[in-house]
Design an enzyme around this catalytic site. Structure first.
Site, PDB file in Angstrom:
ATOM      1  N   GLY A  30       0.812  -1.212   0.000  1.00 55.23           N
ATOM      2  CA  GLY A  30       0.000   0.000   0.000  1.00 55.23           C
ATOM      3  C   GLY A  30       0.845   1.261   0.000  1.00 55.23           C
ATOM      4  O   GLY A  30       2.032   1.220  -0.332  1.00 55.23           O
ATOM      5  N   LEU A  32       0.523   3.658  -2.129  1.00 57.86           N
ATOM      6  CA  LEU A  32       0.936   3.479  -3.524  1.00 57.86           C
ATOM      7  C   LEU A  32       1.469   4.758  -4.161  1.00 57.86           C
ATOM      8  O   LEU A  32       1.006   5.854  -3.856  1.00 57.86           O
ATOM      9  CB  LEU A  32      -0.253   2.960  -4.341  1.00 57.86           C
ATOM     10  N   HIS A  36       4.477   1.693  -8.063  1.00 58.67           N
ATOM     11  CA  HIS A  36       3.496   0.607  -7.953  1.00 58.67           C
ATOM     12  C   HIS A  36       2.569   0.604  -9.172  1.00 58.67           C
ATOM     13  O   HIS A  36       2.247  -0.445  -9.733  1.00 58.67           O
ATOM     14  CB  HIS A  36       2.611   0.781  -6.708  1.00 58.67           C
ATOM     15  N   GLN A  60       7.753  -9.473   7.802  1.00 55.86           N
ATOM     16  CA  GLN A  60       8.950  -9.012   7.093  1.00 55.86           C
ATOM     17  C   GLN A  60       9.562  -7.767   7.722  1.00 55.86           C
ATOM     18  O   GLN A  60      10.535  -7.230   7.204  1.00 55.86           O
ATOM     19  CB  GLN A  60       8.672  -8.785   5.602  1.00 55.86           C
ATOM     20  N   GLY A 147       9.018  -5.066  -8.706  1.00 56.73           N
ATOM     21  CA  GLY A 147       9.906  -3.980  -9.109  1.00 56.73           C
ATOM     22  C   GLY A 147      11.370  -4.344  -8.921  1.00 56.73           C
ATOM     23  O   GLY A 147      11.739  -4.977  -7.931  1.00 56.73           O
ATOM     24  N   GLN A 148      12.180  -3.910  -9.876  1.00 59.98           N
ATOM     25  CA  GLN A 148      13.617  -4.148  -9.781  1.00 59.98           C
ATOM     26  C   GLN A 148      14.238  -3.371  -8.614  1.00 59.98           C
ATOM     27  O   GLN A 148      15.321  -3.705  -8.149  1.00 59.98           O
ATOM     28  CB  GLN A 148      14.290  -3.731 -11.094  1.00 59.98           C
ATOM     29  N   LYS A 149      13.532  -2.333  -8.165  1.00 54.65           N
ATOM     30  CA  LYS A 149      14.065  -1.534  -7.050  1.00 54.65           C
ATOM     31  C   LYS A 149      14.445  -2.421  -5.878  1.00 54.65           C
ATOM     32  O   LYS A 149      15.468  -2.222  -5.241  1.00 54.65           O
ATOM     33  CB  LYS A 149      13.029  -0.516  -6.604  1.00 54.65           C
ATOM     34  N   MET A 184      11.412   6.078  -6.363  1.00 54.17           N
ATOM     35  CA  MET A 184      10.141   6.224  -5.654  1.00 54.17           C
ATOM     36  C   MET A 184      10.011   5.122  -4.621  1.00 54.17           C
ATOM     37  O   MET A 184      10.349   3.958  -4.878  1.00 54.17           O
ATOM     38  CB  MET A 184       8.983   6.143  -6.633  1.00 54.17           C
ATOM     39  N   SER A 185       9.529   5.504  -3.433  1.00 49.90           N
ATOM     40  CA  SER A 185       9.347   4.538  -2.345  1.00 49.90           C
ATOM     41  C   SER A 185       8.282   5.068  -1.403  1.00 49.90           C
ATOM     42  O   SER A 185       8.194   6.286  -1.185  1.00 49.90           O
ATOM     43  CB  SER A 185      10.667   4.370  -1.587  1.00 49.90           C
TER      44      SER A 185
END
Ligand code: AMP
Length: 283
Positions: A30, A32, A36, A60, A147-149, A184-185
């Site tokens: 979430g 977002l 995302h 996690q 995502g590759q991030k 972005m995060s």
């Protein structure tokens, strides 16, 4: 857009889909952002139906304060997903995903889940592997979009899919960045103005590692220069700077003879009380 809260409802929705319709799945926690939504767009383009999960997975998180402070904005997320053309949203409660508690199953990937992020966040990837396994069993998609991030996460999940013979295609999408390069995060909203202004320095550091790689520097020198660059950012506390084989995440001690060896630069650093990670595939 169908809004689903319980595993039982999800199973029923899944069973009633046309058997020939392909389903794309985007798991999220979430809060977002466009990163995302780029996964949702890719899922839309490659699948007939798209389901997004929103679940802040407690297993996690290695620190209670990080879990408690994780941004939550369900209403705004639902609006964004409706606009993005999502077919269904799954947002369960913790007791739906872990009705028997969180201690009964532990998924360990030796050498992978305990490296890099796993050193700083013990148990993080066991939690990721567990929740993704559970979600895949419930959703049963044809394609999984990530995502590759979160580079190490993609390696962990690829290994998990292989080991458990899970018949899902993993689709990895490029990192979306702000105009100044900051990845972005969801955690970026916790950066105060001075930290936000300095945060693009992390990406510049990765770009410099890429340049250094292509000028032929040794891995040790590249890492040292990157570490020095991070330490030069006021208030920045680097956690790790890595230059690794992109498939195994083993640290490169020497330049590989083979120019086709896939290489990725990974880093994590604290800035203004927020822990940021970023990566760049450099070869
Ligand atoms: P999260 O909600 O942080 O668990 O992220 C959900 C998914 O979105 C993961 O597969 C992430 O790798 C992906 N993601 C997060 N940030 C970005 C970004 N900036 N660009 C592309 N994908 C992202």
């Amino acid at each position: 857009m169908k809004i689903i809260q319980s595993p039982a409802e999800l199973r029923e929705w899944r069973q009633n889909l046309p058997p020939e319709a392909s389903l794309g799945f985007v798991p999220t926690m979430g809060a977002l952002h466009q990163g995302h939504l780029s996964l949702v767009q890719a899922a839309r383009a490659q699948s007939q139906l798209v389901i997004v999960s929103i679940f802040v997975n407690p297993t996690q998180f290695d620190r209670a304060d990080d879990l408690n402070n994780y941004p939550r904005q369900l209403q705004q997320d639902l609006t964004l997903l409706q606009e993005a053309g999502c077919d269904a949203i799954f947002f369960p409660q913790v007791a739906d995903v872990y009705p028997w508690g969180t201690g009964r199953l532990h998924i360990n990937l030796p050498g992978l889940s305990d490296a890099w992020e796993g050193v700083s966040r013990p148990g993080h990837f066991a939690g990721v592997a567990l929740v993704v396994s559970k979600l895949l069993m419930l959703v049963q998609p044809q394609r999984l979009f990530m995502g590759q991030k979160d580079f190490q996460q993609t390696v962990v999940i690829r290994t998990l899919l292989q080991e458990l013979f899970i018949p899902v295609e993993l689709c990895i999408l490029p990192t979306l960045r702000e105009a100044d390069g900051l990845a972005m995060s969801s955690r970026n909203v916790r950066l105060d103005a001075p930290a936000r202004a300095l945060a693009p320095g992390l990406y510049r550091c990765l770009q410099a590692m890429q340049t250094d790689w292509h000028t032929g520097m040794t891995p040790a020198d590249i890492r040292q220069r990157a570490m020095d660059a991070l330490l030069a950012i006021p208030g920045c506390k680097p956690d790790y700077v890595a230059l690794t084989h992109a498939h195994t995440l083993q640290s490169l001690e020497q330049r590989p003879d083979d120019a086709d060896t896939p290489v990725v630069a990974l880093l994590a650093a604290w800035l203004g009380g927020v822990r940021l990670i970023d990566c760049l595939v450099i070869q």
